[in-house]
Every structure is written in C-alpha cells, then in structure tokens.
Write a protein that holds these residues in place. Structure first.
Motif, PDB file in Angstrom:
ATOM      1  N   VAL A  13      29.672  -9.723  16.679  1.00 23.88           N
ATOM      2  CA  VAL A  13      31.211  -9.777  15.725  1.00 23.88           C
ATOM      3  C   VAL A  13      30.402  -9.907  14.242  1.00 23.88           C
ATOM      4  O   VAL A  13      30.522  -9.638  13.441  1.00 23.88           O
ATOM      5  CB  VAL A  13      32.040 -11.460  16.006  1.00 23.88           C
ATOM      6  CG1 VAL A  13      32.664 -11.169  15.464  1.00 23.88           C
ATOM      7  CG2 VAL A  13      33.028 -10.989  17.522  1.00 23.88           C
ATOM      8  N   HIS A  39      38.688  -7.476  17.307  1.00 23.10           N
ATOM      9  CA  HIS A  39      39.793  -7.823  17.791  1.00 23.10           C
ATOM     10  C   HIS A  39      40.485  -8.940  16.484  1.00 23.10           C
ATOM     11  O   HIS A  39      40.233  -9.811  17.488  1.00 23.10           O
ATOM     12  CB  HIS A  39      40.766  -7.661  19.093  1.00 23.10           C
ATOM     13  CG  HIS A  39      40.185  -6.259  19.154  1.00 23.10           C
ATOM     14  ND1 HIS A  39      39.889  -6.529  20.728  1.00 23.10           N
ATOM     15  CD2 HIS A  39      40.058  -4.858  18.442  1.00 23.10           C
ATOM     16  CE1 HIS A  39      39.150  -4.881  21.244  1.00 23.10           C
ATOM     17  NE2 HIS A  39      39.913  -3.842  20.076  1.00 23.10           N
ATOM     18  N   ALA A  71      32.772  -2.620  17.107  1.00 20.47           N
ATOM     19  CA  ALA A  71      32.282  -3.890  17.928  1.00 20.47           C
ATOM     20  C   ALA A  71      32.129  -3.260  19.332  1.00 20.47           C
ATOM     21  O   ALA A  71      32.026  -3.495  20.116  1.00 20.47           O
ATOM     22  CB  ALA A  71      31.969  -5.059  17.258  1.00 20.47           C
ATOM     23  N   HIS A  72      33.002  -2.510  19.746  1.00 15.13           N
ATOM     24  CA  HIS A  72      33.844  -2.345  21.009  1.00 15.13           C
ATOM     25  C   HIS A  72      32.975  -1.216  22.129  1.00 15.13           C
ATOM     26  O   HIS A  72      33.556  -1.074  22.873  1.00 15.13           O
ATOM     27  CB  HIS A  72      34.928  -2.724  21.287  1.00 15.13           C
ATOM     28  CG  HIS A  72      35.509  -3.306  20.558  1.00 15.13           C
ATOM     29  ND1 HIS A  72      36.502  -3.219  18.913  1.00 15.13           N
ATOM     30  CD2 HIS A  72      35.413  -4.609  20.952  1.00 15.13           C
ATOM     31  CE1 HIS A  72      36.856  -4.312  18.497  1.00 15.13           C
ATOM     32  NE2 HIS A  72      36.283  -5.219  19.653  1.00 15.13           N
ATOM     33  N   HIS A 122      41.843  -1.031  27.137  1.00 13.92           N
ATOM     34  CA  HIS A 122      40.588  -1.603  25.709  1.00 13.92           C
ATOM     35  C   HIS A 122      39.922  -0.764  25.999  1.00 13.92           C
ATOM     36  O   HIS A 122      39.285   0.111  25.965  1.00 13.92           O
ATOM     37  CB  HIS A 122      40.225  -2.838  26.811  1.00 13.92           C
ATOM     38  CG  HIS A 122      39.569  -3.405  25.291  1.00 13.92           C
ATOM     39  ND1 HIS A 122      38.537  -3.728  24.909  1.00 13.92           N
ATOM     40  CD2 HIS A 122      40.299  -4.473  25.071  1.00 13.92           C
ATOM     41  CE1 HIS A 122      37.605  -4.195  24.249  1.00 13.92           C
ATOM     42  NE2 HIS A 122      39.383  -5.283  24.473  1.00 13.92           N
ATOM     43  N   THR A 163      34.036  -8.795  28.559  1.00  9.80           N
ATOM     44  CA  THR A 163      34.627 -10.142  27.824  1.00  9.80           C
ATOM     45  C   THR A 163      35.583 -10.589  28.321  1.00  9.80           C
ATOM     46  O   THR A 163      36.849 -11.646  28.776  1.00  9.80           O
ATOM     47  CB  THR A 163      35.425  -9.825  26.210  1.00  9.80           C
ATOM     48  OG1 THR A 163      36.292  -8.564  26.634  1.00  9.80           O
ATOM     49  CG2 THR A 163      34.384  -9.436  25.186  1.00  9.80           C
ATOM     50  N   ASN A 219      45.426  -8.760  20.864  1.00  8.54           N
ATOM     51  CA  ASN A 219      44.644  -8.337  21.638  1.00  8.54           C
ATOM     52  C   ASN A 219      42.666  -8.482  21.464  1.00  8.54           C
ATOM     53  O   ASN A 219      41.842  -7.503  21.451  1.00  8.54           O
ATOM     54  CB  ASN A 219      44.291  -6.802  20.618  1.00  8.54           C
ATOM     55  CG  ASN A 219      44.368  -6.808  19.119  1.00  8.54           C
ATOM     56  OD1 ASN A 219      43.973  -7.706  18.927  1.00  8.54           O
ATOM     57  ND2 ASN A 219      43.985  -5.422  18.540  1.00  8.54           N
ATOM     58  N   SER A 220      42.474  -9.438  21.387  1.00  8.97           N
ATOM     59  CA  SER A 220      41.478  -9.812  21.894  1.00  8.97           C
ATOM     60  C   SER A 220      41.181 -10.101  23.043  1.00  8.97           C
ATOM     61  O   SER A 220      41.946 -11.091  23.352  1.00  8.97           O
ATOM     62  CB  SER A 220      40.934 -11.577  20.816  1.00  8.97           C
ATOM     63  OG  SER A 220      39.894 -12.042  20.689  1.00  8.97           O
ATOM     64  N   SER A 221      41.104  -9.718  23.940  1.00  9.53           N
ATOM     65  CA  SER A 221      40.330  -9.964  25.334  1.00  9.53           C
ATOM     66  C   SER A 221      39.638 -11.324  25.641  1.00  9.53           C
ATOM     67  O   SER A 221      40.224 -12.191  26.047  1.00  9.53           O
ATOM     68  CB  SER A 221      39.993  -8.910  25.679  1.00  9.53           C
ATOM     69  OG  SER A 221      39.410  -8.682  27.107  1.00  9.53           O
ATOM     70  N   ASN A 222      38.746 -11.685  24.534  1.00 11.72           N
ATOM     71  CA  ASN A 222      38.261 -12.718  25.226  1.00 11.72           C
ATOM     72  C   ASN A 222      38.994 -14.109  24.764  1.00 11.72           C
ATOM     73  O   ASN A 222      38.891 -15.030  25.524  1.00 11.72           O
ATOM     74  CB  ASN A 222      36.555 -13.082  24.349  1.00 11.72           C
ATOM     75  CG  ASN A 222      36.397 -13.246  23.016  1.00 11.72           C
ATOM     76  OD1 ASN A 222      36.896 -14.494  22.228  1.00 11.72           O
ATOM     77  ND2 ASN A 222      37.147 -12.490  22.135  1.00 11.72           N
ATOM     78  N   SER A 265      35.885 -13.226  17.797  1.00 16.53           N
ATOM     79  CA  SER A 265      36.080 -12.358  16.525  1.00 16.53           C
ATOM     80  C   SER A 265      36.333 -13.582  15.445  1.00 16.53           C
ATOM     81  O   SER A 265      37.824 -13.074  14.428  1.00 16.53           O
ATOM     82  CB  SER A 265      37.020 -11.303  17.559  1.00 16.53           C
ATOM     83  OG  SER A 265      38.377 -11.843  17.858  1.00 16.53           O
TER      84      SER A 265
END
Ligand code: 2E6
Ligand code: F3S
Length: 321
Positions: A13, A39, A71-72, A122, A163, A219-222, A265
């Motif tokens: 990130v 995200h 970054a994804h 995702h 993630t 929406n940030s999976s981690n 993030s």
C-alpha cells in the motif's frame, strides 16, 4: 484500550500511494488511476485533492496520458487495452499479488487447472483470473468448495487471494481436499505477510477486549476480515468504521476494554483520531499489543525508479530496511 500491532499500512500500500504521489510530482496533474489505488476512501480523497483522477476503465483515460494500475493488480487484457490506447502505464500492483499472477501463469502453462480461493467481484481476483481464464475456477467460500465442479479432479492446484482469512481459507482447502484428494498446494503462501500479521494481532487483543473497532473501508477485504477474525477470536462485538466520526457511543456501553486495529490500506492518522475520541469516552490508557515486527519495503514501480534527470530514486532499491 488495547491497540493491535502490526496494523495499518503494509509495504504494498505504501508503495502504491507513493507511486501516485511521485507520478503527480513528475508529470503534474492530472494523473489517472484505474480503480481505487487502495481500498480506502480517505486515501483516495487525499490523492484526488492532489490531482489524481480515478477512473473505472482505461477507455476513460485520454490518449497519451499517464495511468496508474492499482495495488490489486490487473488482467493482461487491461495492460493490452492501455497500450493500444497509447497510455503511459505505471504498474503499482503489489509485488505479492504479482507473485500469485506468476504462479497462475506457470500452472496454466503446465496444463493444470487452478482453483482460486477468493471473493467474487474483487479486483484482485479479476486480475489473477485474467491470467488464465480458461484454466481457473473461483471458489468463493467454504460452502462453494462443497459444490464446485471440475473437469479433471486429478489435475488441480489451489491458489488464493492475498487478503483472505487464514482460518477460513484452510477450511475451504480442507473441504476441497475431501472431494479432490490429489489437490496440490501452492509453492508458497498466497495470503500475504501483512494480512496474516494483522489477523494474528487482532486475535490476540480480541481475547481480552469487549469490543474491537477496526478502522478500514467497506470494500477493503483485509479490513473486513479483521472484524470476522476478532469475532472468531472471542470479542463480544466488533465493528468496522471508516473513521472516528462513525463511532457509535452505544457500542461502548458496559465495555471495560476496547480493542483497536486497522486494515492494510488505512493511514495511521485515522487511528490516532479514533484514539483521541476514545480517550474522551474514558478509554485513555493505551496498551499496544505487538505480535510481529515488520520491516519490508518495496522498491517503486519500474516506471518511476529514475527521477526526471535520470538519477535513481532513493526508493528505487527497496528491500528490507
Ligand atoms: C492490494 C492487494 C491486497 O480489498 P483489499 O484488502 O484487497 O485491498 P486494500 O486496498 O484494502 O488493502 C491492500 C491491498 C492491496 N491488499
Ligand atoms: Fe500487498 Fe498484502 Fe499489502 S498483498 S498490498 S502486502 S495487504
């Protein structure tokens, strides 16, 4: 108050955000960014204020402009579309996502079929699947492992999004293996060091916290995984918030210990703001609970490694600091 460590920014990130800032410095505004660079609504807003323009697809970017890939990661088709349009691409894909792309390419070349464990829709999953769409099947949850259909059950290898919850992924693999005993493991962990470290840390504070607050975007999976891991780890309640303004004081009623962490993030200033608000509510004694040290630094994307006069940028080499 128990404050988990590690928390917040990971190496990928930090590199991606610095890449957009450097691109703005070097080329001036606007610099286009395909999708959210990471995200997090606050990161995106700040970069917008500095002159970044976020778009959904490269066909929205004027010919000849600079565009940063998030970054994804991106599918090869996106890289081709940007080149066909004459765009100057800067690839801020996290190197640990690129590693998974390479694994997918290699297994597809070896004629294996990939079961990719990850979340439907995702961006990272879309990018990784794009490397070998014919040879990849997405498994979105442990339940999907019970029903997924494959043509050749003896030729399978699993990979994953970076993630995910470590525990849930192991459960998905366990269920897959009961159906496909010859399923091969990836050569190394796909769930990245930052995801794993943040989950171990939040688990530790969750045991002793009545409420765990996770700073991170929806929406940030981690970040969302940290809420699930906190609940699995024994927290009575856990909430995700974008920033201190979303804290509901009712969540704190009857809580003697509050835990705090943040996703990979999330800028640390958002956590500091939350700590200040929690102190006003009587949670002013902060104990940091550290479960790992992190010192990974990634070099900048290749396209930014030299400054405008051709000298090496100080971040060019990266590596462990
Ligand atoms: C790139 C790859 C993995 O939703 P997710 O957790 O994947 O993304 P961010 O942007 O919240 O976290 C960093 C990241 C970037 N993780
Ligand atoms: Fe990379 Fe993991 Fe961060 S994949 S962007 S180091 S969360």
């Amino acid at each position: 108050m128990l404050l988990a460590a590690p928390r917040g920014y990971c190496a990928g990130v930090d590199r991606a955000v610095v890449a957009v800032e450097k691109a703005l410095e070097r080329y001036g505004s606007p610099v286009y960014v395909r999708k959210q660079i990471v995200h997090n609504v606050h990161v995106v807003k700040r970069l917008e204020e500095q002159g970044a323009v976020f778009v959904d697809e490269v066909d929205e970017v004027p010919t000849g402009s600079h565009v940063v890939f998030s970054a994804h990661g991106v599918a090869p088709a996106v890289v081709r579309a940007a080149a066909d349009r004459g765009l100057q691409a800067i690839d801020a894909t996290c190197p640990l996502v690129t590693k998974v792309h390479r694994e997918a390419v290699r297994f597809a070349r070896d004629d294996r079929h990939i079961l990719l464990i990850g979340h439907h829709g995702h961006e990272e999953v879309e990018g990784t699947m794009g490397e070998a769409p014919e040879r990849t099947t997405l498994v979105g949850s442990p339940e999907e492992a019970d029903t997924v259909e494959v043509a050749d059950p003896d030729n399978l290898v699993w990979l994953s999004q970076t993630t995910l919850s470590v525990d849930e992924t192991m459960e998905t693999v366990r269920r897959l293996r009961t159906r496909f005993p010859n399923l091969a493991d990836p050569p190394s962990d796909d769930i990245c060091y930052a995801t794993q470290n943040r989950q171990v840390a939040v688990k530790k504070i969750a045991r002793d916290a009545d409420v765990v607050l996770v700073v991170g975007s929806a929406n940030s999976s981690n970040s969302v995984r940290l809420v699930e891991v906190a609940l699995d780890g024994g927290a009575r309640a856990s909430y995700r918030i974008d920033d201190a303004s979303e804290l509901d004081p009712a969540w704190l009623e009857g809580a003697s210990t509050v835990g705090v962490t943040s996703g990979a993030s999330v800028p640390e200033r958002l956590v500091r703001d939350l700590l200040a608000v929690l102190a006003e509510h009587g949670y002013g004694t902060v104990e940091e609970v550290r479960t790992a040290e992190e010192d990974l630094v990634f070099s900048l994307p290749r396209e930014l490694r030299r400054d405008a006069s051709g000298n090496r940028d100080p971040r060019a080499l990266g590596g462990r600091s």
